[in-house]
Design an enzyme around this catalytic site. Structure first.
Site, PDB file in Angstrom:
ATOM      1  N   GLY A   1      42.544  50.113  32.051  1.00 13.16           N
ATOM      2  CA  GLY A   1      43.290  50.270  33.289  1.00 13.16           C
ATOM      3  C   GLY A   1      42.431  49.994  34.494  1.00 13.16           C
ATOM      4  O   GLY A   1      41.212  49.809  34.384  1.00 13.16           O
TER       5      GLY A   1
ATOM      6  N   GLY B   1      41.024  57.438  36.180  1.00  5.48           N
ATOM      7  CA  GLY B   1      40.673  58.632  35.409  1.00  5.48           C
ATOM      8  C   GLY B   1      40.313  58.384  33.964  1.00  5.48           C
ATOM      9  O   GLY B   1      40.413  59.286  33.133  1.00  5.48           O
ATOM     10  N   LYS B   2      39.879  57.165  33.626  1.00 11.89           N
ATOM     11  CA  LYS B   2      39.546  56.867  32.216  1.00 11.89           C
ATOM     12  C   LYS B   2      38.318  57.644  31.772  1.00 11.89           C
ATOM     13  O   LYS B   2      38.297  58.227  30.687  1.00 11.89           O
ATOM     14  CB  LYS B   2      39.302  55.350  32.057  1.00 11.89           C
ATOM     15  CG  LYS B   2      40.502  54.497  32.406  1.00 11.89           C
ATOM     16  CD  LYS B   2      40.248  53.036  32.150  1.00 11.89           C
ATOM     17  CE  LYS B   2      39.146  52.470  33.007  1.00 11.89           C
ATOM     18  NZ  LYS B   2      39.446  52.522  34.459  1.00 11.89           N
TER      19      LYS B   2
ATOM     20  N   SER C   1      52.388  34.059  36.421  1.00 13.62           N
ATOM     21  CA  SER C   1      53.562  34.905  36.670  1.00 13.62           C
ATOM     22  C   SER C   1      54.301  34.516  37.947  1.00 13.62           C
ATOM     23  O   SER C   1      55.196  35.246  38.359  1.00 13.62           O
ATOM     24  CB  SER C   1      53.140  36.379  36.755  1.00 13.62           C
ATOM     25  OG  SER C   1      52.289  36.576  37.851  1.00 13.62           O
TER      26      SER C   1
ATOM     27  N   LYS D   1      53.386  45.746  39.528  1.00 17.37           N
ATOM     28  CA  LYS D   1      54.183  44.828  40.353  1.00 17.37           C
ATOM     29  C   LYS D   1      55.410  45.540  40.933  1.00 17.37           C
ATOM     30  O   LYS D   1      55.752  45.369  42.107  1.00 17.37           O
ATOM     31  CB  LYS D   1      54.615  43.634  39.509  1.00 17.37           C
ATOM     32  CG  LYS D   1      53.458  42.715  39.127  1.00 17.37           C
ATOM     33  CD  LYS D   1      53.922  41.586  38.235  1.00 17.37           C
ATOM     34  CE  LYS D   1      52.750  40.673  37.870  1.00 17.37           C
ATOM     35  NZ  LYS D   1      53.158  39.562  36.984  1.00 17.37           N
TER      36      LYS D   1
END
Length: 763
Positions: A347, A352-353, A670, A713
């Site tokens: 992430g 907060g990993k 994208s 997104k």
């Protein structure tokens, strides 16, 4: 003759032998008493199986000895002791009675003399020579017995005496008794003495070798003790170090292979001269091996409710991660072993990993070790250096185990996506063995040179992106995405965790500082722009520092932060979000993009002008984005006639596609449908809805392909005030997994072809 018969257990009486034995069976007692009352004659034979309690004729050896009962003595518990003297060899023909005692027909069978006088003298001399040699080897064979045997002049007498005196087994005596010729008995006795002599010789040699070794060990022990005293008198520390290592080795919990290796190294160190460089290297190696937790494990928390409570206390949200940790605990409860998979938290920064890994360690009562892999480019950092190199040391994994002090810690491999490779070796490949649950039970560090069990370690890896992680390594990990936080989640995280943390860090007591909800939400919306909460924590810390100064200078007891006075503490608003366009315009459409700090909106502009059909792309677009633009323009050219575009339009007009913020590089698959819509709008002069945003890749045939980073997104679209978002049909399940908080206030339309996109976009 008809005689009473006594069946002996594991005992053979020979002619001429005087011996006593205890009798407890009723039949044997009756036989002895019968003989004593009659003519004292009794037949003694051995039973084939000593465990047979009530022997019959088939259970007895046929060959036995007729003896004379000399004495019977009664003992306690109904046992009698019988003293007999063997007289003649005899054969049991048959048993004539079984009660009250065994009675049998016995025929005397004296040994056959089949030796001529010339042979007799040679046999006597051979036996006497054998007796002398045997007596030299068997010290228990007394000198008196040897002298007595050497006085015999007849072969039969010498053989009978030898049969009695030699320490033979019952089977050997029975075999001698059954031998009915003098010559046969001679060869049996000669063979026995020769064999026994060889066994005794070997035994003496073994004893001598053992004694020599014991004497050597005793000598070494004395010398070592003397050396210890000498070293202590000289004030030499090496001897005390070696003694300390030996004591630590005795207490070490490890396998025999490890202990043998350390013992060998200690022995080598003791033989090295004081102060040598090799001695320093060896000492470091021994200390490393002694400090490693080979079989030392810590007790873990198995209480799933307690673990869930701790995880909820430390972190807001993160439901998937918490669910996976509780599943790990549940599996551990039933199997008693560590769960197989290795977790990889992926992430944006600040989500907060790293802190969740620390929280998991606290929830499981595990030791926590953090190994930072960012920028590691040398394979030896993982596997360790070989001891042949100067300054060699173990790898980071083994060093982490040593720091933990137990074999089952939680080890965080931080920034695993930032590992790099160069001529020093492939670091990612070295990690393959560490993170493979099928192989890491025998991980070999080049420095340690012994197999280390990593299967009990709970590995958690963190990464910002999966793009740089090789596929084989990614395949060994269970990927859990830690997505961006919504503004609402950031608010609760700030209120429940960050504010209290910064208060304590800056020395503020409870009640000195309060931040209103409106102020906190304004900090989140207008002073930070990130996926995580790291910048938010810095802003709160800034407020705490200024509060501390204000309390001290103005002698106040409390400071209240509101949306109105927030400018005083943080200055003017730092972030301005692009809001949705107020008016519908031609050639301008809003796309959605994923960045490393969360989602963003991109305003794509297209302009056409008379020219020669040139296509110009600006705004620092990457190769992938340029190709998407080319594909979108090609599709629009192929279907332009359906929307009123003249066939020669693109031959007589130039197309310029621009994405603002030209200094920021942009890339990714994208924005294909977004650029295609903008081109068609400019070509047809039809306006595009102002409150619309879209994301999706396009093919030459107009199909809309799925994209990633959808949560970020949609968050960006929500902040920009977008009401309608076009999303690829194949991303429907990703949207369904999102919370209603993210999609609130937006209409999400799923599209699978450009026809649907154009229908929804153009007015």
């Amino acid at each position: 003759m008809k005689l009473p018969v006594v069946a002996l257990r594991d005992m053979t009486v020979l002619p001429g032998m005087l011996m006593h034995f205890d009798v407890s069976r009723e039949k044997s007692i009756s036989a002895a008493e019968y003989a004593m009352n009659e003519d004292r004659q009794i037949f003694l034979t051995c039973q084939k199986d000593e465990n047979t309690e009530d022997p019959e004729e088939d259970d007895l050896f046929r060959t036995g000895t007729v003896g004379t009962v000399q004495q019977i003595m009664k003992l306690p518990d109904g046992i009698i002791r019988v003293l007999v003297k063997g007289k003649e060899r005899a054969i049991l023909k048959k048993l004539t009675a079984l009660e009250p005692c065994l009675m049998g027909e016995v025929e005397l069978m004296p040994c056959c003399r089949d030796v001529v006088e010339e042979e007799q003298e040679a046999m006597i001399r051979t036996l006497k020579d054998g007796i002398r040699e045997y007596a030299q080897l068997n010290r228990a064979f007394g000198e008196g017995a040897v002298k007595s045997l050497l006085t015999y002049q007849t072969l039969e007498g010498l053989i009978m005496e030898l049969m009695i005196r030699l320490p033979m087994s019952n089977d050997q005596r029975q075999a001698l008794l059954e031998q009915d010729s003098t010559c046969g008995r001679f060869y049996m006795l000669s063979g026995f003495m020769q064999t026994e002599g060889e066994i005794l010789q070997l035994r003496r040699e073994i004893q001598d070798r053992v004694k020599e070794r014991v004497d050597q060990n005793q000598k070494e022990y004395v010398l070592r003790e003397q050396m210890k005293v000498i070293h202590e008198e000289l004030g030499d520390d090496d001897a005390s170090d070696i003694r300390h290592y030996e004591e630590a080795l005795d207490k070490l919990k490890a396998g025999q292979e490890v202990k043998d290796k350390i013992r060998k190294e200690i022995h080598r160190l003791s033989a090295m001269p004081n102060g040598s460089q090799e001695g320093t290297v060896s000492r470091t190696y021994i200390e490393t091996l002694l400090e490693l937790p080979w079989q030392k494990l810590s007790r873990e928390n198995r209480d799933i409710k307690k673990a869930e409570k701790i995880l909820n206390e430390d972190h807001y949200g993160m439901e998937k991660i918490k669910e996976r940790i509780l599943e790990y605990l549940a599996v551990r409860h039933f199997t008693g072993e560590a769960g197989g998979s290795i977790l990889c938290l992926v992430g944006p920064p600040g989500t907060g990993k790293t802190s969740i890994a620390r929280s998991v360690a606290r929830a499981l009562d595990k030791k926590y070790v953090r190994v930072c892999l960012g920028g590691v480019h040398d394979e030896a950092e993982i596997r360790g250096h070989r001891r042949t190199y100067i300054g060699a040391m173990p790898g980071r994994i083994v060093t982490g185990l040593k720091q933990a002090g137990v074999g089952n810690p939680l080890m965080l491999l931080d920034e695993v996506d930032k590992v790099s490779n160069d001529y020093h070796g492939d670091t990612f490949s070295a990690l393959l063995e560490v993170l493979d649950s099928e192989q890491n039970s025998h991980f070999r560090d080049h420095y340690v040179e012994l197999p280390i069990d990593l299967s009990r370690v709970f590995f958690i890896a963190t990464a910002n992106t999966l793009d740089t992680i090789p596929r084989p390594l990614l395949d060994r990990m269970e990927v859990i995405e830690v997505g961006s936080y919504t503004e609402n989640e950031k608010y609760y995280i700030a209120e429940d965790y960050l504010l209290e943390k910064q208060r304590k860090k800056n020395g503020l007591k409870e009640g000195m500082l309060s931040i209103s909800e409106a102020a906190m939400r304004k900090i989140i919306h207008n002073y930070t722009r990130e996926a995580g909460v790291r910048g938010l924590e810095r802003r709160i810390g800034e407020i705490c520092r200024k509060t501390a100064r204000e309390l001290l200078e103005q002698n106040r007891t409390q400071v209240k932060i509101t949306a109105g006075n927030l400018v005083k503490y943080l200055g003017k608003e730092k972030i301005q979000f692009d809001a949705a366009n107020e008016d519908d315009q031609v050639g301008i459409v809003r796309g959605l993009a994923w960045t490393s700090v969360g989602g963003d909106t991109l305003e794509i502009e297209v302009n056409t002008m008379p020219g020669e059909g040139k296509i110009q792309l600006t705004g620092q677009l990457g190769d992938v984005m340029k190709e998407s633009a080319q594909a979108g323009i090609s599709y629009i050219r192929s279907v332009g006639s359906e929307y009123g575009v003249p066939e020669d339009y693109f031959e007589k007009h130039d197309v310029h596609l621009h994405i603002p913020e030209g200094a920021v590089p942009k890339d990714g698959p994208s924005a294909g449908i977004t650029m295609a819509v903008a081109v068609l709008s400019a070509a047809t002069n039809r306006k595009i809805r102002a409150d619309l945003a879209m994301t999706g890749e396009i093919t030459l045939r107009g199909r809309v392909l799925p994209i990633g980073g959808l949560k970020e997104k949609l968050l960006a679209a929500q902040m920009a005030g977008i009401h309608l978002v076009l999303v690829p049909e194949k991303n429907r399940r990703d949207v369904e997994e999102l919370s209603s908080e993210i999609t609130k206030g937006m209409e999400i339309v799923f599209v699978s072809h450009m026809d649907e996109v154009l229908k929804r976009s153009l007015l």
